[in-house]
Design a protein around this motif. Structure first.
Motif, PDB file in Angstrom:
ATOM      1  N   ALA A   5       0.781  -1.068  -0.135  1.00 28.13           N
ATOM      2  CA  ALA A   5       0.044   0.182  -0.011  1.00 28.13           C
ATOM      3  C   ALA A   5       0.779   0.992   0.025  1.00 28.13           C
ATOM      4  N   ASP A   6       0.398   2.454  -0.549  1.00 32.42           N
ATOM      5  CA  ASP A   6       1.004   3.600  -0.419  1.00 32.42           C
ATOM      6  C   ASP A   6       1.000   3.882   0.986  1.00 32.42           C
ATOM      7  N   HIS A   7       2.241   4.541   1.369  1.00 36.71           N
ATOM      8  CA  HIS A   7       2.415   5.134   2.726  1.00 36.71           C
ATOM      9  C   HIS A   7       1.347   6.137   3.337  1.00 36.71           C
ATOM     10  N   GLU A   8       1.255   6.969   2.572  1.00 41.26           N
ATOM     11  CA  GLU A   8       0.327   8.193   2.835  1.00 41.26           C
ATOM     12  C   GLU A   8      -1.091   7.639   2.814  1.00 41.26           C
ATOM     13  N   SER A  43      -2.169   4.786   3.345  1.00 41.29           N
ATOM     14  CA  SER A  43      -2.500   3.833   4.601  1.00 41.29           C
ATOM     15  C   SER A  43      -2.794   4.592   5.801  1.00 41.29           C
ATOM     16  N   LEU A  44      -1.962   5.684   5.879  1.00 39.59           N
ATOM     17  CA  LEU A  44      -2.120   6.414   6.999  1.00 39.59           C
ATOM     18  C   LEU A  44      -3.447   6.974   7.057  1.00 39.59           C
ATOM     19  N   ALA A  45      -3.994   7.453   5.838  1.00 44.45           N
ATOM     20  CA  ALA A  45      -5.166   8.267   5.801  1.00 44.45           C
ATOM     21  C   ALA A  45      -6.337   7.478   5.868  1.00 44.45           C
ATOM     22  N   PHE A  46      -6.150   6.241   5.242  1.00 45.39           N
ATOM     23  CA  PHE A  46      -7.221   5.289   5.109  1.00 45.39           C
ATOM     24  C   PHE A  46      -6.905   3.853   5.903  1.00 45.39           C
ATOM     25  N   PRO A  47      -6.973   3.782   7.358  1.00 47.25           N
ATOM     26  CA  PRO A  47      -6.462   2.594   7.877  1.00 47.25           C
ATOM     27  C   PRO A  47      -7.147   1.449   7.660  1.00 47.25           C
ATOM     28  N   ALA A  48      -8.261   1.180   6.856  1.00 52.00           N
ATOM     29  CA  ALA A  48      -9.031   0.204   6.613  1.00 52.00           C
ATOM     30  C   ALA A  48      -8.858  -0.129   5.224  1.00 52.00           C
ATOM     31  N   LEU A  49      -7.940   0.597   4.219  1.00 50.79           N
ATOM     32  CA  LEU A  49      -7.444   0.256   2.878  1.00 50.79           C
ATOM     33  C   LEU A  49      -7.473  -1.202   2.781  1.00 50.79           C
ATOM     34  N   PRO A  50      -6.455  -2.123   3.503  1.00 53.99           N
ATOM     35  CA  PRO A  50      -6.497  -3.254   3.466  1.00 53.99           C
ATOM     36  C   PRO A  50      -7.558  -4.141   3.216  1.00 53.99           C
ATOM     37  N   PHE A  51      -8.718  -3.964   3.879  1.00 55.99           N
ATOM     38  CA  PHE A  51     -10.038  -4.506   3.684  1.00 55.99           C
ATOM     39  C   PHE A  51     -10.560  -4.279   2.225  1.00 55.99           C
ATOM     40  N   LEU A  52     -10.202  -3.169   1.645  1.00 54.65           N
ATOM     41  CA  LEU A  52     -10.697  -2.799   0.400  1.00 54.65           C
ATOM     42  C   LEU A  52      -9.927  -3.560  -0.714  1.00 54.65           C
ATOM     43  N   THR A  53      -8.686  -3.966  -0.531  1.00 58.06           N
ATOM     44  CA  THR A  53      -7.810  -4.491  -1.138  1.00 58.06           C
ATOM     45  C   THR A  53      -8.150  -6.209  -1.378  1.00 58.06           C
ATOM     46  N   LEU A  54      -8.169  -6.607   0.044  1.00 62.54           N
ATOM     47  CA  LEU A  54      -8.187  -8.030   0.248  1.00 62.54           C
ATOM     48  C   LEU A  54      -9.762  -8.366  -0.438  1.00 62.54           C
ATOM     49  N   ARG A  55     -10.682  -7.290  -0.764  1.00 68.71           N
ATOM     50  CA  ARG A  55     -11.848  -7.694  -1.370  1.00 68.71           C
ATOM     51  C   ARG A  55     -11.716  -8.342  -2.599  1.00 68.71           C
ATOM     52  N   VAL A  56     -10.567  -8.160  -3.498  1.00 75.88           N
ATOM     53  CA  VAL A  56     -10.030  -8.861  -4.691  1.00 75.88           C
ATOM     54  C   VAL A  56      -9.889 -10.240  -4.240  1.00 75.88           C
ATOM     55  N   VAL A  57      -9.322 -10.819  -3.307  1.00 73.30           N
ATOM     56  CA  VAL A  57      -9.080 -11.932  -2.970  1.00 73.30           C
ATOM     57  C   VAL A  57     -10.236 -12.613  -2.585  1.00 73.30           C
ATOM     58  N   VAL A  58     -11.181 -12.072  -1.817  1.00 77.59           N
ATOM     59  CA  VAL A  58     -12.357 -12.680  -1.436  1.00 77.59           C
ATOM     60  C   VAL A  58     -13.300 -12.909  -2.907  1.00 77.59           C
ATOM     61  N   MET A  59     -13.215 -11.898  -3.670  1.00 77.90           N
ATOM     62  CA  MET A  59     -14.082 -12.351  -4.940  1.00 77.90           C
ATOM     63  C   MET A  59     -13.476 -13.464  -5.816  1.00 77.90           C
ATOM     64  N   ALA A  60     -12.060 -13.453  -5.639  1.00 76.76           N
ATOM     65  CA  ALA A  60     -11.563 -14.525  -6.260  1.00 76.76           C
ATOM     66  C   ALA A  60     -11.870 -16.061  -5.595  1.00 76.76           C
ATOM     67  N   THR A  61     -12.104 -16.112  -4.573  1.00 80.11           N
ATOM     68  CA  THR A  61     -12.353 -17.243  -3.861  1.00 80.11           C
ATOM     69  C   THR A  61     -13.768 -17.801  -4.418  1.00 80.11           C
ATOM     70  N   VAL A  62     -14.690 -16.957  -4.501  1.00 80.72           N
ATOM     71  CA  VAL A  62     -16.048 -17.092  -4.898  1.00 80.72           C
ATOM     72  C   VAL A  62     -16.029 -17.487  -6.280  1.00 80.72           C
ATOM     73  N   HIS A  63     -15.438 -16.889  -7.233  1.00 81.64           N
ATOM     74  CA  HIS A  63     -15.403 -16.973  -8.620  1.00 81.64           C
ATOM     75  C   HIS A  63     -15.119 -18.428  -9.016  1.00 81.64           C
ATOM     76  N   TRP A  64     -13.880 -18.671  -8.321  1.00 81.10           N
ATOM     77  CA  TRP A  64     -13.485 -20.049  -8.601  1.00 81.10           C
ATOM     78  C   TRP A  64     -14.023 -21.250  -7.713  1.00 81.10           C
ATOM     79  N   GLY A  65     -14.726 -20.769  -6.582  1.00 84.45           N
ATOM     80  CA  GLY A  65     -15.179 -21.627  -5.761  1.00 84.45           C
ATOM     81  C   GLY A  65     -14.278 -22.848  -5.199  1.00 84.45           C
ATOM     82  N   VAL A  66     -13.095 -22.234  -4.677  1.00 88.91           N
ATOM     83  CA  VAL A  66     -11.939 -22.891  -4.238  1.00 88.91           C
ATOM     84  C   VAL A  66     -12.512 -23.574  -2.695  1.00 88.91           C
TER      85      VAL A  66
END
Length: 257
Positions: free
Chosen positions: A132-135, A137-160
């Protein structure tokens, strides 16, 4: 520091969707995702990786100012940039692992742990290179959740069956709390990094429903998942559909992710 912030946030989330979780649904209105083409050798996400790893002194300097490895070239690799208000703020890469194609970063380190599961037919999403961009990540502490959303979608798409987490020991509590991840292996060292990693895994079929109930911003429509991962995936910016998916799931009283 990120792990501490996320654990503090996650510890407040129990049961149904919280004000925080619904607030991130609103924040997604400012977010766009973009898949990185393997041919784009100097894509900005590789510089974002470099800056993040250099800031923590995890890697040595290099003349190009990027971090890119052999795993970026694999046909089962998917890398994405996350944009907030048009600016690149974070990125993540994952690999889709099957019995027939198991090459992935976690497999290269934890081969003896994962091979028996793959031999039995288990499938995995193996995320990594989360930076994550340093600035931002400081301004938006919850940014990792929005990034990990990509991974959650992938688990659903492939039904892993499982989503892996090869993470630093200090981040384990977050993955255990949010994704109910279980430990598969003790600490080992990943290629080129100076810190140890531990391997955890979340059993997707038993966790995805509750995960999306607590965190509705993880929800998505089939249309969005096809644009992200399908055979005719978009090469441009992709708008999240969490709000639409959440409204539909409420209407049908279902926990559709």
């Amino acid at each position: 520091m990120v792990g501490v912030v996320l654990m503090s946030i996650a510890s407040q989330e129990a049961g149904q969707a919280s004000r925080f979780a619904l607030g991130l649904v609103d924040m997604l209105d400012r977010v766009e995702y973009r898949r990185v083409s393997p041919e784009q050798q100097l894509d900005p996400i590789y510089r974002l990786r470099y800056e993040a790893y250099r800031r923590e002194e995890f890697i040595q300097p290099n003349a190009q100012g990027i971090v890119r490895d052999e795993f970026d070239e694999l046909p089962n690799a998917y890398a994405y940039g996350v944009y907030l208000d048009g600016q690149l703020v974070s990125s993540v890469r994952f690999h889709y692992m099957t019995q027939d194609f198991r090459t992935a970063p976690s497999h290269s380190v934890f081969t003896d742990v994962l091979d028996p599961l793959l031999d039995d037919g288990a499938t995995f999403i193996d995320p990594g290179r989360f930076t994550a961009d340093h600035e931002a990540s400081l301004a938006f502490p919850a940014l990792p959740f929005l990034t990990l959303r990509v991974v959650v979608m992938a688990t659903v798409h492939w039904g892993v069956d499982y989503c892996l987490s090869s993470v630093r020991p200090e981040h384990v509590a977050f993955y255990r709390r949010v994704f109910n991840s279980k430990k598969l292996s003790a600490e080992r060292y990943y290629h080129g990094l100076s810190f140890p990693m531990v391997l955890y895994a979340s059993h997707v079929p038993s966790t995805i429903g509750g995960l999306c109930e607590r965190y509705p911003f993880f929800k998505s429509t089939e249309m969005e998942r096809q644009l992200m991962f399908g055979p005719k995936a978009s090469t441009g910016m992709i708008l999240p559909t969490a709000r639409m998916a959440h409204m539909l799931s409420q209407r049908h009283q279902a926990l559709a992710c």
